[in-house]
Design an enzyme around this catalytic site. Sequence first.
Site, mmCIF file in Angstrom:
data_model
loop_
_atom_site.group_PDB
_atom_site.id
_atom_site.type_symbol
_atom_site.label_atom_id
_atom_site.label_comp_id
_atom_site.label_asym_id
_atom_site.label_seq_id
_atom_site.Cartn_x
_atom_site.Cartn_y
_atom_site.Cartn_z
ATOM 1 N N ASP A 5 72.123 62.429 52.306
ATOM 2 C CA ASP A 5 73.346 62.957 51.679
ATOM 3 C C ASP A 5 73.157 63.191 50.186
ATOM 4 O O ASP A 5 74.081 63.626 49.522
ATOM 5 C CB ASP A 5 74.523 61.989 51.882
ATOM 6 C CG ASP A 5 74.383 60.727 51.055
ATOM 7 O OD1 ASP A 5 73.252 60.196 50.955
ATOM 8 O OD2 ASP A 5 75.389 60.265 50.492
ATOM 9 N N LYS A 41 63.077 55.989 47.351
ATOM 10 C CA LYS A 41 63.188 57.462 47.333
ATOM 11 C C LYS A 41 63.480 57.931 45.912
ATOM 12 O O LYS A 41 64.271 57.281 45.242
ATOM 13 C CB LYS A 41 64.349 57.899 48.244
ATOM 14 C CG LYS A 41 64.137 57.585 49.710
ATOM 15 C CD LYS A 41 65.405 57.885 50.517
ATOM 16 C CE LYS A 41 66.505 56.895 50.307
ATOM 17 N NZ LYS A 41 67.692 57.062 51.152
ATOM 18 N N GLU A 72 59.087 65.653 65.440
ATOM 19 C CA GLU A 72 58.733 64.462 66.221
ATOM 20 C C GLU A 72 59.412 63.216 65.666
ATOM 21 O O GLU A 72 59.654 62.264 66.391
ATOM 22 C CB GLU A 72 57.217 64.252 66.192
ATOM 23 C CG GLU A 72 56.481 65.231 67.071
ATOM 24 C CD GLU A 72 54.977 65.076 66.986
ATOM 25 O OE1 GLU A 72 54.484 64.141 66.321
ATOM 26 O OE2 GLU A 72 54.291 65.918 67.592
HETATM 27 N N1 PLP Z 1 71.902 51.350 45.888
HETATM 28 C C1 PLP Z 1 73.079 50.749 46.126
HETATM 29 C C2 PLP Z 1 73.435 49.543 45.355
HETATM 30 C C3 PLP Z 1 73.952 51.227 47.071
HETATM 31 O O1 PLP Z 1 75.107 50.599 47.285
HETATM 32 C C4 PLP Z 1 73.571 52.376 47.785
HETATM 33 C C5 PLP Z 1 74.452 52.901 48.785
HETATM 34 O O2 PLP Z 1 75.409 52.260 49.171
HETATM 35 C C6 PLP Z 1 72.346 52.969 47.521
HETATM 36 C C7 PLP Z 1 71.539 52.438 46.585
HETATM 37 C C8 PLP Z 1 71.869 54.157 48.273
HETATM 38 O O3 PLP Z 1 71.530 53.773 49.569
HETATM 39 P P1 PLP Z 1 70.990 54.883 50.588
HETATM 40 O O4 PLP Z 1 69.613 55.235 50.160
HETATM 41 O O5 PLP Z 1 71.056 54.205 51.933
HETATM 42 O O6 PLP Z 1 71.938 56.016 50.485
HETATM 43 CA CA CA Z 2 72.482 58.092 50.864
#
Ligand code: PLP
Ligand code: CA
Length: 302
Positions: free
Chosen positions: A248, A223, A22
Amino acid sequence: MNSSPSQLVSLENVKDLLDSTEAFLFDCDGVIWKGDKLIHGVPETLQLLRSKGKKLVFVTNNSTKSRKQYANKFLSLGISVTEDEIFSSSFAAAMYLQLINFPQHKKVYVIGEQGILEELQLAGFTALGGPEDGKKTVQLKSNCLFEHDKSVGAVVVGLDQYINYYKLQYGTLCIRENPGCLFIATNRDAVGHMTDLQEWPGAGCMVAAICGTTQKEPTVVGKPSTFLMDFLLKKFDMSCSKMCMVGDRLDTDILFGQNAGCRTLLVLSGVTTLSALQDSSNKTHPDYYTSKLSDIFELMQP
Ligand code: PLP
Ligand code: CA
């Protein structure tokens, strides 16, 4: 934890996933965009999911922006997303302080950027530090005494391009000398795509500096924290068994989904390679994997 090998996405399991899901939770960098570049085929795929009535939620560990700034970033990439569909780790920090009833008369010192300041202020907290303190310097004279605000009750650490010795000393003194001062990390990503072509030091580096000076471990609110997942589940009144986390990164996104019992889909358009996924040392196995999000769209074409 899922110990069976991950399945490559096929038409059959995409149909099954769509029938049983959902809400889709999307990590942003590496799934939706890479740095400032949109990943091919994302708008059509999100549109397809919306047309099938799926709830879409975007969860990013990058704390440098607020939800409002992220909504603008989505718009600049041609995707319409509302602020209440976005859960950034900057917002998570503010929501965590609200949840624990952090007293409004206490202040929050921020080693981080505008996103954290904005979200804290929107939630009614008084924030100090942030980019402004990036211009400050320390005078290391023998009789100098570095002063800090004794009413700081929490230090929030995220990615900070303006990190300097002043901020490290300020945050350290608050945590070490203010009774009960909290140490909160937006996330601990080692690196991030500050630009699309290259990885740069992530918040994990600033967090590690404060762990080093204080010998304390932070509460992580991004996360893969269960705090953020519980917050999402409560907000949308949703069951994990009807959710799929798409990301990813194995140690943040996939773990975030698996810890809660969501289905998980790894896309190889970001930091994880197929060989890393299949390496015998890897213990995190998403249910499905595919090269990029738009494979879902392509498989669903007649
Ligand atoms: N922290 C920084 C400074 C980043 O530049 C990124 C990705 O570009 C992330 C964390 C991870 O981001 P996301 O959780 O959107 O993959
Ligand atoms: Ca990511």
